[in-house]
Scaffold this motif. Sequence first.
Motif, mmCIF file in Angstrom:
data_model
loop_
_atom_site.group_PDB
_atom_site.id
_atom_site.type_symbol
_atom_site.label_atom_id
_atom_site.label_comp_id
_atom_site.label_asym_id
_atom_site.label_seq_id
_atom_site.Cartn_x
_atom_site.Cartn_y
_atom_site.Cartn_z
ATOM 1 N N ALA A 399 38.589 47.933 51.424
ATOM 2 C CA ALA A 399 39.445 48.711 50.527
ATOM 3 C C ALA A 399 40.786 48.022 50.320
ATOM 4 O O ALA A 399 41.317 47.983 49.202
ATOM 5 N N ALA A 400 41.339 47.466 51.399
ATOM 6 C CA ALA A 400 42.596 46.729 51.278
ATOM 7 C C ALA A 400 42.406 45.502 50.379
ATOM 8 O O ALA A 400 43.280 45.181 49.562
ATOM 9 N N ALA A 401 41.267 44.829 50.507
ATOM 10 C CA ALA A 401 40.968 43.684 49.646
ATOM 11 C C ALA A 401 40.867 44.119 48.183
ATOM 12 O O ALA A 401 41.291 43.387 47.272
ATOM 13 N N THR A 402 40.322 45.295 47.951
ATOM 14 C CA THR A 402 40.240 45.831 46.587
ATOM 15 C C THR A 402 41.630 46.020 45.995
ATOM 16 O O THR A 402 41.901 45.614 44.856
ATOM 17 N N LEU A 403 42.524 46.638 46.764
ATOM 18 C CA LEU A 403 43.890 46.860 46.293
ATOM 19 C C LEU A 403 44.606 45.550 46.002
ATOM 20 O O LEU A 403 45.218 45.379 44.937
ATOM 21 N N VAL A 404 44.536 44.627 46.942
ATOM 22 C CA VAL A 404 45.265 43.364 46.799
ATOM 23 C C VAL A 404 44.748 42.572 45.602
ATOM 24 O O VAL A 404 45.534 42.072 44.782
ATOM 25 N N SER A 405 43.430 42.442 45.482
ATOM 26 C CA SER A 405 42.866 41.636 44.394
ATOM 27 C C SER A 405 43.115 42.281 43.030
ATOM 28 O O SER A 405 43.349 41.580 42.038
ATOM 29 N N TYR A 406 43.107 43.608 42.974
ATOM 30 C CA TYR A 406 43.307 44.296 41.697
ATOM 31 C C TYR A 406 44.771 44.231 41.262
ATOM 32 O O TYR A 406 45.065 43.949 40.092
ATOM 33 N N LEU A 407 45.687 44.495 42.190
ATOM 34 C CA LEU A 407 47.098 44.611 41.825
ATOM 35 C C LEU A 407 47.817 43.274 41.782
ATOM 36 O O LEU A 407 48.673 43.058 40.915
ATOM 37 N N PHE A 408 47.496 42.363 42.701
ATOM 38 C CA PHE A 408 48.297 41.162 42.841
ATOM 39 C C PHE A 408 47.598 39.894 42.368
ATOM 40 O O PHE A 408 48.205 38.814 42.379
ATOM 41 N N ILE A 409 46.333 40.003 41.961
ATOM 42 C CA ILE A 409 45.644 38.839 41.400
ATOM 43 C C ILE A 409 45.205 39.137 39.960
ATOM 44 O O ILE A 409 45.644 38.466 39.019
ATOM 45 N N TYR A 410 44.381 40.175 39.795
ATOM 46 C CA TYR A 410 43.873 40.494 38.455
ATOM 47 C C TYR A 410 44.986 40.908 37.498
ATOM 48 O O TYR A 410 45.082 40.379 36.375
ATOM 49 N N THR A 411 45.845 41.823 37.915
ATOM 50 C CA THR A 411 46.870 42.350 36.997
ATOM 51 C C THR A 411 47.806 41.248 36.481
ATOM 52 O O THR A 411 48.039 41.168 35.266
ATOM 53 N N PRO A 412 48.357 40.369 37.322
ATOM 54 C CA PRO A 412 49.198 39.291 36.775
ATOM 55 C C PRO A 412 48.427 38.297 35.899
ATOM 56 O O PRO A 412 48.981 37.753 34.942
ATOM 57 N N LEU A 413 47.135 38.069 36.230
ATOM 58 C CA LEU A 413 46.358 37.090 35.464
ATOM 59 C C LEU A 413 46.068 37.553 34.041
ATOM 60 O O LEU A 413 45.755 36.721 33.173
ATOM 61 N N LYS A 414 46.154 38.846 33.760
ATOM 62 C CA LYS A 414 45.849 39.348 32.418
ATOM 63 C C LYS A 414 46.750 38.726 31.360
ATOM 64 O O LYS A 414 46.343 38.589 30.199
ATOM 65 N N SER A 415 47.951 38.369 31.740
ATOM 66 C CA SER A 415 48.874 37.763 30.771
ATOM 67 C C SER A 415 48.875 36.243 30.854
ATOM 68 O O SER A 415 49.687 35.594 30.190
ATOM 69 N N ARG A 416 47.946 35.655 31.643
ATOM 70 C CA ARG A 416 47.974 34.212 31.856
ATOM 71 C C ARG A 416 46.676 33.496 31.477
ATOM 72 O O ARG A 416 46.722 32.358 31.020
ATOM 73 N N THR A 417 45.523 34.120 31.685
ATOM 74 C CA THR A 417 44.265 33.399 31.462
ATOM 75 C C THR A 417 43.144 34.354 31.092
ATOM 76 O O THR A 417 43.147 35.526 31.502
ATOM 77 N N THR A 418 42.174 33.822 30.341
ATOM 78 C CA THR A 418 41.010 34.635 29.972
ATOM 79 C C THR A 418 40.075 34.864 31.159
ATOM 80 O O THR A 418 39.168 35.694 31.086
ATOM 81 N N LEU A 419 40.302 34.135 32.255
ATOM 82 C CA LEU A 419 39.480 34.340 33.451
ATOM 83 C C LEU A 419 39.795 35.652 34.152
ATOM 84 O O LEU A 419 39.131 35.999 35.131
ATOM 85 N N CYS A 420 40.807 36.356 33.676
ATOM 86 C CA CYS A 420 41.203 37.613 34.328
ATOM 87 C C CYS A 420 40.046 38.607 34.394
ATOM 88 O O CYS A 420 39.926 39.360 35.367
ATOM 89 N N THR A 421 39.177 38.619 33.383
ATOM 90 C CA THR A 421 38.065 39.568 33.387
ATOM 91 C C THR A 421 37.099 39.270 34.529
ATOM 92 O O THR A 421 36.622 40.195 35.209
ATOM 93 N N LEU A 422 36.828 37.990 34.757
ATOM 94 C CA LEU A 422 35.966 37.610 35.882
ATOM 95 C C LEU A 422 36.602 38.010 37.210
ATOM 96 O O LEU A 422 35.946 38.573 38.095
ATOM 97 N N VAL A 423 37.897 37.747 37.354
ATOM 98 C CA VAL A 423 38.597 38.086 38.593
ATOM 99 C C VAL A 423 38.645 39.600 38.778
ATOM 100 O O VAL A 423 38.433 40.110 39.882
#
Length: 571
Positions: A399-423
Amino acid sequence: MRALPLFAWLTAAAGFLLVIAGGLVTSTGSGLAVPDWPLSYGTLFPPMVGGIFYEHGHRMIAATVGLLTLALTLWVIFSEKRRWVRRLAIAAFGLVVLQGLLGGLTVLWQLPPQVSIAHACLGQVFFSTLVVLATVLSPAWQRTPIAHPSDQAPDLCRLSFLAASAAFAQLALGAAMRHTGWFPALLAAHLGGAAAVLALAGKTAGSVLKRYRSMPLLRRPARLLMWLLLVQILLGVFTFLSGRSVLLATAHVAAGALLLASCSVLSVSLYYFLADPVHPIDLTRRPLKIYLELTKPRLTFLAIVTALGGFLLGGAGQPVNAWKLLALLLGTAGIGAGAGTLNQYIEREADGRMERTRGRPLPSGRISPDSALAFGVACSVMGLVLLALGANLLAAGLAAATLVSYLFIYTPLKSRTTLCTLVGAVPGALPPLIGWAAARGELGLHAWPLFFILFLWQLPHFLAIAWTWREDYARAGFRMLPVLDPEGGSTGRQIVLYCLALIPVSLLPAAMGSFGWLYFLIALASGLGFLLCGLATARTRSAPSARRLFFASILYLPVLLTTMTLDRMIS
């Protein structure tokens, strides 16, 4: 009457001494130094040697505190005019009685972790109640006039309540570590909880010192809270570095009790002194609907359903543990709600530029960012605590991994790369593993097809949404694939690719023997139907076909999960 508040503070001081004594019992491992209860080796005064000194000393202090609390309660009942203060005194007495019973059960049942943790947590609540009671009985507190609240007063009151709640949750995590061990996942949750308490309590105290410096009864607990946050962090670090030194570990427990009491006093004082008798603070001004919107209820519900599916499939052939299941459902709900709220907090400016999201609570101004941040942190901490204590540490770690990957990896990547959907598909695919881990305590080979099915399913699902709203995403600055692929050729190919890959992956559970022919046939038919919708979207590249693909994705997953359940029931 000065005698009553002095006696109340004397009782609170005795309660603090009881907290220290309890911390020493745990830190020295003396919980079973006296194996019987309520007597100690059949007598009131056993030899005070070794662990008996700590355990029996703890009991003697507890008995004294119980008598002091009884006397204080009776005194308040017969002399105090404020009904809510009388009720608070009665609650304090009820807590000390319950605390004594839990202490006895802890010994008689040979230190079961659940009872020991509850005993530790209740002791902190009892001490905080005594401190609040002594505070509200003081003459200065009763003489201070009620202030006219500012527009930020309701949010500050709520923030103080969430800070106190987070402090209690952090103390519960600390109690779990002391009574079960310093497991890596539990330690990580404790560190995350420390960050949450620092953010919430620090923000509360800082806001009070900035806005209400002229009110001593608000300024003093806020200033004390700031110092206690610093002391508690240092004690935690030194306790870890010293290998859990008895002195430092006990001081850490005692400082935690003072921190919770300070949060509680500050919260009660804010609610009391900022209440306008003519225009009282409306604590329901933020209706449940607004907070529900913050949680992204559909995504949270999907996480709960898939976690439940993972739990039922992972626990097949075993009796259902109702308490563990309840902890899983509530914990997953907390994680989903926290992730959704904090995602909206981070993206509140971008959401305001999108037609699809500008009506959300934050960009529309229906709730303040501080309130949303506090609510999101509180939900996340609650979810982690429930999963760690009610399920197991593996489920909490996922669950902690879910929070971290969603908030601190996926969310910032949305404005940087099209790979955000995969992440972003990774945290979305973790809930079934959380459920499986909660049921079994490990992730076997048969758990992973659930992850990959949900991972692949999300990609055409979200690409369909992004194609429909690609102009909106462009205004917000999100680099989704349909934004950078206006003709739709690459988007269509990827949709087909993921729909095609989903078919063999969805058949893996049947090939591995987890399910029978019923599941195989329905999964194959559903996958082919989903693929046909993907092909239509890739061919026409129109908004109507993208919407049909979106609705097909919504239908696909429930059909697959229901078939899994039915197949398992039949077999």
